[in-house]
Scaffold this motif. Structure first.
Motif: not given
Lengths: 241, 307
Positions: B203-206, B211-215, B245-250, B253-255
């Motif tokens: 959960w923390i990773f996703i 997301p922070q790395i993508a940001e 961003g494709w590594l995270s469903p979060a 989902f936000k998009f």
């Protein structure tokens, strides 16, 4: 009733059952004796369709426990050692859930009749988590006979119970056998329970069946032994030699 | 099928008897109220700021800037964050102990000796959790639509209602991903605490790390507002931030959630049908993990070692 033919169960580092051949007749109360790790629970797990044998065949009422496992489960009852049931549900809720899974029709009526038979009706609305071990064992037995099974498998049914509790369970099993005609197969360490309850016994050691016969025949065969305990140790020693 | 329904019904009742679960549900509903309140006050604040700017411009005789287009559904935008955070936690809580709890309690052996296929147990657990999550999201839907009507003074139109329903469908899929992951881990591990720990790391990773790395890989432009005297940082997607961003469903989902709730001006006016076609890959990405994990769970339960 139950017929095991050349049943073996092999794990990577151990042979749990080695060419087991066993026949349990209809209506018997069969006590399966053996030391810890002898293979009793493995055998019971195979008979009750929990695990598959590596080789061999087991049939119950002519039904293969592997090929016809769903049908076999419809005619067997099972009580594992140390069953906890669902603590937050009442006795009735537990039995209703498990009874419906066993396809019991008119489940509430069946529950009332079973609890009456086990002398447990006054606890039907109590949550299971507040019950003592002996009471929980009774609820466990109740769920295993709701659907009036042809054969009942019990793994150490008196394990951890005080003498009164053990006596209660013994009486219950005798009543189930007498009133429902259910064949009973139970793993046990308690030799005293076997002599008071069982009609047939089997002794297993290191995965091999050493003996299986009616209690009367065994007592006749070992007339010079004073107790079942003596017989048990003599047979076990014979295996060790 | 009877076994599936019985197990699902039991899961549903047990969930709503569990105090910890009810507490998380309460927090989730509270946060959705807060979400609508924050959204509406933000909307009102933006309109007041614009009116002030327009008034100043009118007084100064300068050109009055165009009014910002604020879509009504945007007041629900914080729901996206709350589902990513609390919704996922709720799903994990529903699932982390669902199988191992039965195994440890000895009830799994009882279930395995009933005349039902083993897969019925898993299907029942999935259906039960689906009903719990679906019920929760439906209640959230009605809550938020009522709050929407209260704060905006209007009822959502047909298109807006459909957008919210689709959003909740995607939210359902997102939460079920976490539930099926927790269920699968619960089958594989022998300790509930390990299962919970693994799911928290996931959960923390996703939800945070990726997301922070993508940001951090986005490019930034700056918009200067001479009238208000403000500088706004405008992030822009890069190929790298998109790929991460494709590594995270979060992130996905936000998009999708932001587009559905009309918080992104570029997609806010696109009709729903066209939007769904444009987002189809993201939506499949959000639905697929749950299906795969459910199938893996069904396969795993048939193995002898499951006991």
């Amino acid at each position: 009733m139950l017929l095991a033919e050349h049943v073996s169960k092999q794990y990577p580092n151990v042979v749990a059952l080695d060419d087991l051949n066993l026949e349990v007749p209809d209506g018997a109360i069969f006590g399966f004796l053996g030391h810890n790790g002898a293979g009793k629970t493995t055998a019971l797990s195979i008979f009750s369709t929990l695990i598959l044998p590596t080789s061999g065949r087991v049939t119950i009422q002519g039904l293969d426990v592997v090929k016809d496992n769903l049908k076999v489960r419809g005619i067997l009852g099972y009580l594992p050692e140390n069953v906890s049931l669902y603590g937050d549900l009442t006795v009735r809720e537990n039995l209703r859930f498990l009874g419906r899974l066993s396809e019991v029709r008119k489940v509430d009526q069946a529950i009332d009749e079973t609890l009456d038979m086990l002398g447990f009706s006054q606890w039907s609305e109590s949550k299971v988590k507040i019950l003592s071990k002996g009471m929980r064992q009774r609820v466990g037995i109740a769920q295993s006979i709701l659907h009036k099974p042809k054969i009942l498998f019990l793994d150490e049914p008196t394990s951890g119970l005080d003498p009164e509790g053990s006596a209660d369970i013994r009486e219950i099993l005798l009543r189930i056998n007498a009133e429902l005609g259910t064949t009973i197969f139970m793993n046990t360490h308690m030799l005293s329970e076997v002599t008071k309850t069982c009609t047939d016994i089997g002794i297993i050691s290191h995965g091999k069946l050493l003996l299986a016969d009616t209690l009367k025949n065994i007592e006749m065969q070992y007339k010079d032994c004073n107790s079942l305990e003596e017989i048990y140790f003599r047979i076990g020693k014979g295996d060790a030699e | 099928m009877t076994g599936v329904k019985l197990i699902a019904g039991k899961k549903l009742r047990a969930s709503f008897r569990n105090m910890e679960f009810l507490l998380i549900v309460g927090v989730f509903l509270l946060m959705s109220i807060v979400s609508v309140y924050i959204g509406s006050t933000t909307k009102n604040a933006e309109m007041r700021a614009y009116e002030s700017i327009a008034s100043s411009a009118a007084n100064a005789g300068t050109e009055i800037p165009a009014a910002p287009v604020i879509y009504s559904l945007a007041i629900l935008k914080n729901l996206v964050e709350y589902i990513v955070m609390i919704g996922a936690i709720l799903a994990i809580f529903l699932g982390y102990d669902v199988f191992q709890g039965e195994r440890q309690g000895g009830t799994l052996r009882l279930l395995f000796t009933k005349p039902i296929p083993r897969r019925s147990i898993i299907l029942g657990k999935l259906l039960g959790a689906g009903l719990v999550i679906g019920l929760l999201l439906t209640v959230t839907l009605f809550f938020n639509m009522a709050l929407f009507a209260y704060y905006t003074g209007v009822l959502p139109n047909f298109e807006e209602t459909l957008r919210v329903i689709v959003f909740l469908g995607i939210a359902f899929a997102y939460m079920m991903n976490f539930y099926t992951a927790a269920l699968y881990i619960s089958i594989k591990t022998r300790e509930s605490s390990y299962g919970f720990l693994i799911m928290m790391v996931v959960w923390i990773f996703i939800s945070f790390v990726v997301p922070q790395i993508a940001e951090s890989q986005k490019s930034y432009a700056y918009a200067i507002n001479n009238i208000a005297g403000t500088i706004t940082q405008v992030p822009g997607e890069t190929a790298l931030s998109n790929a991460i961003g494709w590594l995270s469903p979060a992130v996905q989902f936000k998009f999708v959630g932001s587009d559905l709730l009309q918080t992104v001006s570029e997609t806010a006016t696109i009709p729903l049908g066209r939007l769904l076609v444009a987002e189809i890959v993201k939506m499949i990405y959000l639905i697929l993990p749950g299906i795969v994990l459910a199938l893996l769970s069904l396969r795993e339960v048939e193995k002898e070692g499951t006991l």
